[in-house]
Design an enzyme around this catalytic site. Structure first.
Site, mmCIF file in Angstrom:
data_model
loop_
_atom_site.group_PDB
_atom_site.id
_atom_site.type_symbol
_atom_site.label_atom_id
_atom_site.label_comp_id
_atom_site.label_asym_id
_atom_site.label_seq_id
_atom_site.Cartn_x
_atom_site.Cartn_y
_atom_site.Cartn_z
ATOM 1 C CG ASP A 1 2.749 5.672 11.194
ATOM 2 O OD1 ASP A 1 3.099 5.262 12.198
ATOM 3 O OD2 ASP A 1 2.491 5.076 10.094
HETATM 4 C C1 GLC Z 1 1.912 1.794 10.366
HETATM 5 C C2 GLC Z 1 2.878 1.955 11.561
HETATM 6 C C3 GLC Z 1 4.336 2.247 11.079
HETATM 7 C C4 GLC Z 1 4.853 1.869 9.774
HETATM 8 C C5 GLC Z 1 3.781 2.407 8.697
HETATM 9 C C6 GLC Z 1 3.814 1.609 7.526
HETATM 10 O O1 GLC Z 1 0.767 2.219 10.613
HETATM 11 O O2 GLC Z 1 2.503 2.793 12.521
HETATM 12 O O3 GLC Z 1 5.423 1.971 12.171
HETATM 13 O O4 GLC Z 1 6.214 2.087 9.476
HETATM 14 O O5 GLC Z 1 2.322 2.264 9.229
HETATM 15 O O6 GLC Z 1 3.540 0.249 7.411
#
Ligand code: GLC
Length: 715
Positions: A261
């Site tokens: 993430d």
């Molecule tokens: C965010 C979220 C994740 C998302 C990623 C990219 O912090 O936790 O669900 O896919 O970043 O945007």
């Protein structure tokens, strides 16, 4: 493309850079992109940027094409980028938030929504979507409940596989997108419902409740997995070799890319799990994490770790190969732009075909909680009041991607379209802030409007931005402003129906006895207003069932239907010494699986083909369902089991199957379920996944709160 040959032509530096993912703006600034771009904060060299393997967050087809084109000019190996994006519940034409999709208990509409979304996103230049999010949720305070399909492992698993099938179809088809199931694992169990917080649970609980929906995605062929921010029992997921390599890859056979993430690599230090970026790089590659999203641990440290003999180049090769193989599956080497097409993107956005799909989903997701007979409203009304700040606001929910709230059909617009000759009067009634105190001037104005109307549609709940990531709430009560307004308006006009907009279960206890009729529309998306109007005026019938328990009091949270009985259950208690509270019952306001309809259904007594079975055979349970009303409708039959005595204590109920039946007025049907050994299995004290002999209770009903059961013996 012979990806192994391609790998062999890459230098170590280029292979390492390939494991990084940055926002597309680092490559090409979309309009409004800041001139420095985050790449400067990551102190990336041009060479490092030139060889990165993927980007996220493109602004649309043109930006995607420009990004890919620019990258191919820069990359010495001419390897196309994977372009990824959070297409959670639609690209531009939005369907309800996932919690609403869970409420449909309808894998067909969920698959069609995902398919529609893939068509639009692929035309927008996206190759991979960071969806489905399948984190099981039990704590109504957590902001990301809205992204989940709820509290049950079986329902979440069915919705998970439906979304993977819808997004991916055949990955060689350029109108598909690769799905990336997230957040692996158990992000929804963050302590206190506080986002990004620690998760601590037994392996048994993890495997029984939290892992099934991710496994369903893997079994459905999901192309990627995103590791979660949280720790599980002290180990952050992105560095958790047991989770990522032993379970995901070893036990489940997943061999696609695992992505972190956003900046989760860098956050290993904050967790206190790593001394810094170099250690984080080592830990993550040991865990077989392939792609680092928006931090620079890999790109700045892996070459050195190889030179020091701490990391083998072969480990990096494995990661690069998994990424190249996905690019190959997606046909990127033959066509780096895949389905990106500005004209097509424009033509698909909000087109009638897509509107029809998302309107159907919004109608099917709404859950009717109470109806004293006010609903459906008559189509002959000439004076209608619509009250609340959400009355004329597009309720599209968080994670709305390129959806635009102002493009969404509001309740006012939907009601206007159905009742072109009626006088519709709006009143705000409250502002919609959290913990808002009553504004008696606004309430007085709303009451005046309510008094003059033949019927009132009262729009309450929470704003789209009051749920979602980093949007946990310690207080999930309605504001005093809303409660006061509801009471005054219902006093002023008995013909009042409440529409709740919510990204989580909120506490409705203060108003439930006052309102004559109330339903949740969740955050219904682009066609929300039309769907709500169709439901209110009876053009559509309610069929939604709660995918998550609605507590009576926020102090009960976490509250879920599949709880353990304890040694002092409240059922049959003769004194106060039972597992409960002195100031509240254990009962929810509305249980998992609950939902009313304009139809009424009579559910007969289940008939069993036998009352005992061995592992080799199965038992058929049949049940008659009759629509005793004069309105066609859908009934959702739910089959639950209870394993009465086992090597580990088992929940009082576990959903194991469900079926939706369409029944015309007066129609009767018989529905059957096959009870198999598979349904009776669990992760036993011995660590095996198996069924244990003994007594089971089988419940078949249209809600989890049934106490009617039949006994089945497994011998
Ligand atoms: C965010 C979220 C994740 C998302 C990623 C990219 O912090 O936790 O669900 O896919 O970043 O945007």
């Amino acid at each position: 493309m012979d990806v192994k040959a391609l790998l062999n032509q890459m230098t170590l530096e280029q292979k390492v850079a390939h494991l990084s993912q940055f926002i597309a703006r680092c490559i090409v600034h979309d309009e409004g992109g800041d001139i420095t771009g985050p790449s400067r904060n990551l102190s990336l060299t041009d060479e490092e940027l030139a060889s990165c393997g993927s980007v996220l967050n493109v602004a649309g087809a043109e930006h995607s094409i420009a990004t890919q084109k620019r990258h191919l000019e820069m990359d010495p190996n001419k390897i196309p980028l994977l372009i990824m994006h959070d297409v959670i519940h639609g690209w531009r034409t939005l369907y309800p938030i996932q919690l609403g999709l869970g409420a449909t208990w309808d894998t067909d509409i969920v698959e069609r929504c995902s398919r529609m979304s893939a068509r639009e996103a692929s035309a927008g230049g996206v190759h991979v979507t960071f969806a489905p999010m399948v984190d099981l949720v039990r704590d109504a305070r957590w902001g990301r409940n809205m992204e989940s399909c709820g509290e049950d492992p079986y329902l979440c698993a069915r919705m998970s596989e439906a979304q993977v099938k819808g997004f991916q179809g055949d990955l060689g088809d350029k109108t598909s997108v690769c799905a990336c199931v997230k957040h692996f694992a158990a992000y929804g169990a963050a302590e206190g419902g506080r986002d990004y917080n620690s998760v601590d649970m037994s392996e048994h609980t993890l495997r029984e409740y939290y892992l099934p929906a991710y496994k369903a995605a893997v079994d459905a062929g999901v192309g990627m997995v995103m590791a979660s921010f949280n720790t599980i029992n002290g180990v952050p997921s992105i560095a958790n070799k047991w989770l990522l390599d032993d379970i995901l890859r070893g036990e489940w056979g997943f061999n696609g890319p695992i992505i972190s993430d956003y900046s989760a690599f860098r956050e290993l230090k904050n967790h206190g799990f790593s001394t810094g970026n170099k250690e984080s790089a080592r830990l993550a590659i040991e865990a077989t994490a392939d792609i680092e999203m928006m931090s620079n641990c890999y790109v700045k440290n892996l070459c050195e770790l190889v030179a020091e003999g701490v990391v083998k180049e072969s480990q990096i090769d494995e990661c690069v190969l998994r990424i190249l193989e996905l690019k190959n599956k997606l046909g990127l080497f033959e066509n780096p732009y895949r389905n990106a097409d500005p004209e097509l993107e424009k033509a698909l956005a909000l087109c009638e075909e897509h509107r029809a799909i998302v309107r159907e989903a919004a109608e099917k997701s709404a859950v009717l909680l109470k109806n004293d007979g006010v609903l459906p409203l008559s189509a002959d009304l000439t004076k209608i009041a619509i009250i609340g700040p959400y009355a004329n606001m597009g309720m599209i929910g968080a994670w709305a991607c390129h959806g635009i709230a102002d493009e969404a059909v509001t309740v006012y617009e939907g009601v206007r379209a159905l009742n072109p000759n009626a006088t519709i009067t709006l009143a705000e009634g409250f502002k919609g802030d959290l913990n808002e105190e009553p504004d008696y001037k606004m309430i007085k104005e709303a009451v005046k409007v309510a008094k003059k109307a033949q019927a009132v549609i009262l729009c309450i709940g929470e704003l789209s931005e009051q749920s979602g990531e980093a949007r946990s709430r310690a207080d999930i009560n309605m504001s005093k402003a809303q409660i006061e307004l509801v009471k005054e308006v219902c006093k002023a006009n008995k013909n009042t129906v409440c529409v709740v907009f919510n990204g989580r279960p909120i506490i409705l206890t203060d108003i439930i006895d006052t309102v004559p009729a109330i339903f949740t529309a969740w955050q219904p998306g682009t066609e929300g207003g039309n769907a709500i109007a169709n439901l209110i005026f009876g053009k559509a019938n309610f069929e939604g069932k709660l995918p998550m328990t609605f507590p009576r009091h926020q102090g009960q949270v976490p509250l879920y239907y599949n709880y353990l009985n304890t040694g002092r259950p409240v059922v049959g208690a003769k004194d106060r010494f039972y597992s409960g509270y002195i100031d509240e019952t254990n009962d929810p306001l509305f249980p998992f699986g609950y939902g009313l309809s304009y139809s009424s259904f009579e559910i007969g007594k289940p008939e069993f083909s036998a009352n005992e079975m061995t592992r080799e055979d199965s038992v058929t349970v049949s049940i008659k369902v009759k629509n005793t009303s004069d309105v066609a409708g859908k009934a959702t039959l739910q089959l639950y089991i209870r394993d009465l005595y086992a090597s580990l204590t088992r929940p009082v109920k576990e959903l194991k199957a469900f079926k939706k039946l369409s029944l015309d007025a007066g129609e009767e049907q018989t529905v059957s379920f096959e009870i198999t050994e598979e349904m009776l299995k669990f992760h036993t004290a011995s660590g095996k996944y198996e069924a244990e002999n003994g007594e089971f209770r089988i419940f078949v009903s249209d809600c989890s709160n049934t106490e009617e059961y039949a006994t089945l013996i497994l011998k």
